[in-house]
Motif scaffolding. Structure first.
Motif, mmCIF file in Angstrom:
data_model
loop_
_atom_site.group_PDB
_atom_site.id
_atom_site.type_symbol
_atom_site.label_atom_id
_atom_site.label_comp_id
_atom_site.label_asym_id
_atom_site.label_seq_id
_atom_site.Cartn_x
_atom_site.Cartn_y
_atom_site.Cartn_z
ATOM 1 N N LYS A 89 0.731 -1.131 -0.031
ATOM 2 C CA LYS A 89 -0.090 -0.092 0.129
ATOM 3 C C LYS A 89 0.840 1.213 0.075
ATOM 4 O O LYS A 89 0.450 2.317 -0.003
ATOM 5 C CB LYS A 89 -1.114 -0.062 1.333
ATOM 6 N N VAL A 90 2.162 1.116 0.211
ATOM 7 C CA VAL A 90 3.008 2.380 0.045
ATOM 8 C C VAL A 90 3.541 2.512 -1.276
ATOM 9 O O VAL A 90 4.133 1.613 -1.996
ATOM 10 C CB VAL A 90 4.373 2.047 0.934
ATOM 11 N N GLU A 91 2.817 3.359 -2.033
ATOM 12 C CA GLU A 91 2.864 3.574 -3.343
ATOM 13 C C GLU A 91 4.008 4.499 -3.889
ATOM 14 O O GLU A 91 4.839 4.262 -5.168
ATOM 15 C CB GLU A 91 1.703 4.186 -4.015
ATOM 16 N N ASN A 92 4.656 5.407 -2.972
ATOM 17 C CA ASN A 92 5.544 6.341 -3.501
ATOM 18 C C ASN A 92 6.161 6.943 -2.372
ATOM 19 O O ASN A 92 5.723 7.239 -1.496
ATOM 20 C CB ASN A 92 4.909 7.632 -4.390
ATOM 21 N N ILE A 93 7.678 6.908 -2.491
ATOM 22 C CA ILE A 93 8.353 7.857 -1.462
ATOM 23 C C ILE A 93 9.356 8.745 -2.582
ATOM 24 O O ILE A 93 10.209 8.545 -3.333
ATOM 25 C CB ILE A 93 9.106 6.905 -0.664
ATOM 26 N N GLU A 94 9.089 10.211 -2.281
ATOM 27 C CA GLU A 94 9.911 11.185 -2.751
ATOM 28 C C GLU A 94 10.528 11.926 -1.785
ATOM 29 O O GLU A 94 10.208 12.307 -0.636
ATOM 30 C CB GLU A 94 8.987 11.966 -3.601
ATOM 31 N N ILE A 95 11.586 12.100 -2.117
ATOM 32 C CA ILE A 95 12.924 13.026 -1.278
ATOM 33 C C ILE A 95 12.265 14.446 -1.270
ATOM 34 O O ILE A 95 11.939 14.825 -2.509
ATOM 35 C CB ILE A 95 14.297 12.965 -1.758
ATOM 36 N N PRO A 96 11.916 15.221 -0.362
ATOM 37 C CA PRO A 96 11.589 16.745 -0.312
ATOM 38 C C PRO A 96 12.248 17.536 -1.206
ATOM 39 O O PRO A 96 13.492 17.491 -1.176
ATOM 40 C CB PRO A 96 11.293 16.984 1.377
ATOM 41 N N LYS A 97 11.392 18.499 -1.824
ATOM 42 C CA LYS A 97 12.338 19.403 -3.007
ATOM 43 C C LYS A 97 13.222 20.325 -2.084
ATOM 44 O O LYS A 97 14.289 20.477 -2.452
ATOM 45 C CB LYS A 97 11.043 20.401 -3.463
ATOM 46 N N GLU A 98 12.821 20.573 -0.836
ATOM 47 C CA GLU A 98 13.786 21.319 0.260
ATOM 48 C C GLU A 98 15.134 20.567 0.333
ATOM 49 O O GLU A 98 16.242 21.341 0.328
ATOM 50 C CB GLU A 98 13.100 21.753 1.399
ATOM 51 N N ALA A 99 14.958 19.513 0.536
ATOM 52 C CA ALA A 99 16.239 18.621 0.660
ATOM 53 C C ALA A 99 17.198 18.413 -0.515
ATOM 54 O O ALA A 99 18.294 18.804 -0.459
ATOM 55 C CB ALA A 99 16.110 17.184 1.280
ATOM 56 N N LEU A 100 16.378 18.257 -1.575
ATOM 57 C CA LEU A 100 17.245 18.293 -2.983
ATOM 58 C C LEU A 100 18.036 19.564 -3.463
ATOM 59 O O LEU A 100 18.942 19.626 -3.949
ATOM 60 C CB LEU A 100 16.195 17.811 -4.102
ATOM 61 N N GLU A 101 17.128 20.534 -2.939
ATOM 62 C CA GLU A 101 17.797 21.923 -3.342
ATOM 63 C C GLU A 101 18.643 22.414 -2.504
ATOM 64 O O GLU A 101 19.715 23.265 -2.548
ATOM 65 C CB GLU A 101 16.733 22.911 -3.534
ATOM 66 N N ASN A 102 18.583 22.189 -1.116
ATOM 67 C CA ASN A 102 19.277 22.835 0.127
ATOM 68 C C ASN A 102 20.244 22.048 0.819
ATOM 69 O O ASN A 102 20.804 22.637 1.590
ATOM 70 C CB ASN A 102 18.366 23.678 0.872
ATOM 71 N N ALA A 103 20.149 20.887 0.635
ATOM 72 C CA ALA A 103 21.156 19.846 1.358
ATOM 73 C C ALA A 103 22.530 19.982 1.555
ATOM 74 O O ALA A 103 23.000 20.419 0.250
ATOM 75 C CB ALA A 103 20.792 18.438 1.056
ATOM 76 N N GLN A 104 23.142 20.231 2.449
ATOM 77 C CA GLN A 104 24.613 20.333 2.676
ATOM 78 C C GLN A 104 25.210 18.760 2.570
ATOM 79 O O GLN A 104 24.910 18.104 3.397
ATOM 80 C CB GLN A 104 24.927 20.777 3.944
ATOM 81 N N GLU A 105 26.091 18.772 1.348
ATOM 82 C CA GLU A 105 26.894 17.431 1.106
ATOM 83 C C GLU A 105 27.958 17.433 2.480
ATOM 84 O O GLU A 105 28.834 18.381 2.608
ATOM 85 C CB GLU A 105 27.375 17.472 0.195
ATOM 86 N N ILE A 106 28.034 16.175 2.942
ATOM 87 C CA ILE A 106 29.174 16.080 3.848
ATOM 88 C C ILE A 106 29.869 14.772 3.462
ATOM 89 O O ILE A 106 29.458 13.830 2.809
ATOM 90 C CB ILE A 106 28.383 15.653 5.264
ATOM 91 N N ASN A 107 31.079 14.661 4.159
ATOM 92 C CA ASN A 107 31.985 13.355 3.650
ATOM 93 C C ASN A 107 31.776 12.486 4.988
ATOM 94 O O ASN A 107 31.541 12.705 5.906
ATOM 95 C CB ASN A 107 33.530 13.873 3.596
#
Length: 288
Positions: free
Chosen positions: A270-288
């Motif tokens: 019944k879980v049909e879709n999981i999407e990463i929030p737009k805010e995360a895709l645009e503003n996430a800070q990449e870490i090592n």
């Protein structure tokens, strides 16, 4: 200490059923145990009893698992860890939605340690692994190689059919019961044979660079108990409870870890879709 933390985070495989020829013993409720059951109620209970053997439940569960593409789960886990006399207690509450094809995960976790709470909201898809840290009020993106490793490990564990076959050798270790809604399978196992089996499975879920024998340390399983509730109608897993007590020698330090986990599963397919929030895709800070 890094190796100790890595093994803790590596986690343990979720084990499933084994095949056997016995039918499930009915489980009496607390009220039934204290009072004699009326003849009419006893007959009604008998009509609800399944005559399937454990081998038949095993086969039906294996077939049902092949059709699962998504599910949701809730988990409560307590961890007590002692390293060289120092003790730490963890309490984790996790809500998760999971899609197998293509693999995607959304997980909300609240972890308590030393009186402090840490909340994490995480998404893992083919686009990467993103986490929201509420204290910092920021989204973070983990390195690509890290998310790739987790995806590979998760894809290897999501279909339990492969593990079912492996556990046939422990058929005599299972207790097989039933109530009105579930088949109840309980496994308490010890001994060198089972000890090596668990070591191999823990090793298999770790990243490649952690699979060397010396990374496993001198691991000893003091107690292992699994309780699984399989739905009588759908043959899906409803409940998985686990108790685990291990000793490990790592870098001249002895670690004892006790885990007590209760988890429930629901919303199959019944879980049909999981999407990463737009805010995360645009503003996430990449870490090592």
């Amino acid at each position: 200490m890094k190796k100790i933390i890595s093994i803790i985070l590596g986690g343990f495989m979720i084990l499933m059923l084994a095949a056997c020829g016995q039918t499930a013993e009915p489980v009496k409720t607390e009220a039934e145990s204290k009072n004699a059951v009326s003849a009419g109620k006893e007959q009604a209970n008998k009509e609800k009893e399944s005559k399937l053997t454990l081998e038949e439940v095993f086969k039906k569960t294996e077939e049902a698992n092949k059709d699962i593409n998504s599910f949701a789960s809730q988990m409560n886990m307590k961890q007590n860890i002692e390293v060289s006399g120092e003790k730490q207690e963890f309490q984790s509450d996790i809500e998760m939605e999971f899609i197998l094809e293509p693999m995607a995960l959304h997980q909300k976790m609240t972890m308590s340690l030393a009186g402090e709470k840490q909340e994490v909201d995480a998404y893992l898809t083919k686009e990467g692994f993103y986490m929201y840290e509420p204290n910092e009020k920021m989204w973070f993106k983990l390195p690509e190689e890290f998310s790739t490793q987790i995806l590979q490990m998760s894809e290897g564990q999501t279909n339990p059919s492969g593990q079912l076959e492996q556990l046939k050798e422990f058929v005599d270790e299972f207790e097989f019961q039933q109530d009105d809604k579930n088949f109840i399978l309980t496994l308490k196992a010890s001994g060198e044979k089972f000890d090596q089996f668990l070591k191999d499975n823990v090793k298999n879920v770790l990243p490649a660079e952690m699979q060397a024998d010396n990374m496993m340390g001198d691991m000893k399983f003091n107690e292992v108990k699994y309780e699984l509730h399989i739905d009588k109608e759908t043959f899906y897993l409803n409940t998985l409870n686990m108790v685990l007590d291990t000793d490990t020698q790592i870098e001249d330090e002895k670690m004892n870890m006790k885990i007590d986990m209760q988890s429930t599963y629901s919303n199959y397919n019944k879980v049909e879709n999981i999407e990463i929030p737009k805010e995360a895709l645009e503003n996430a800070q990449e870490i090592n």
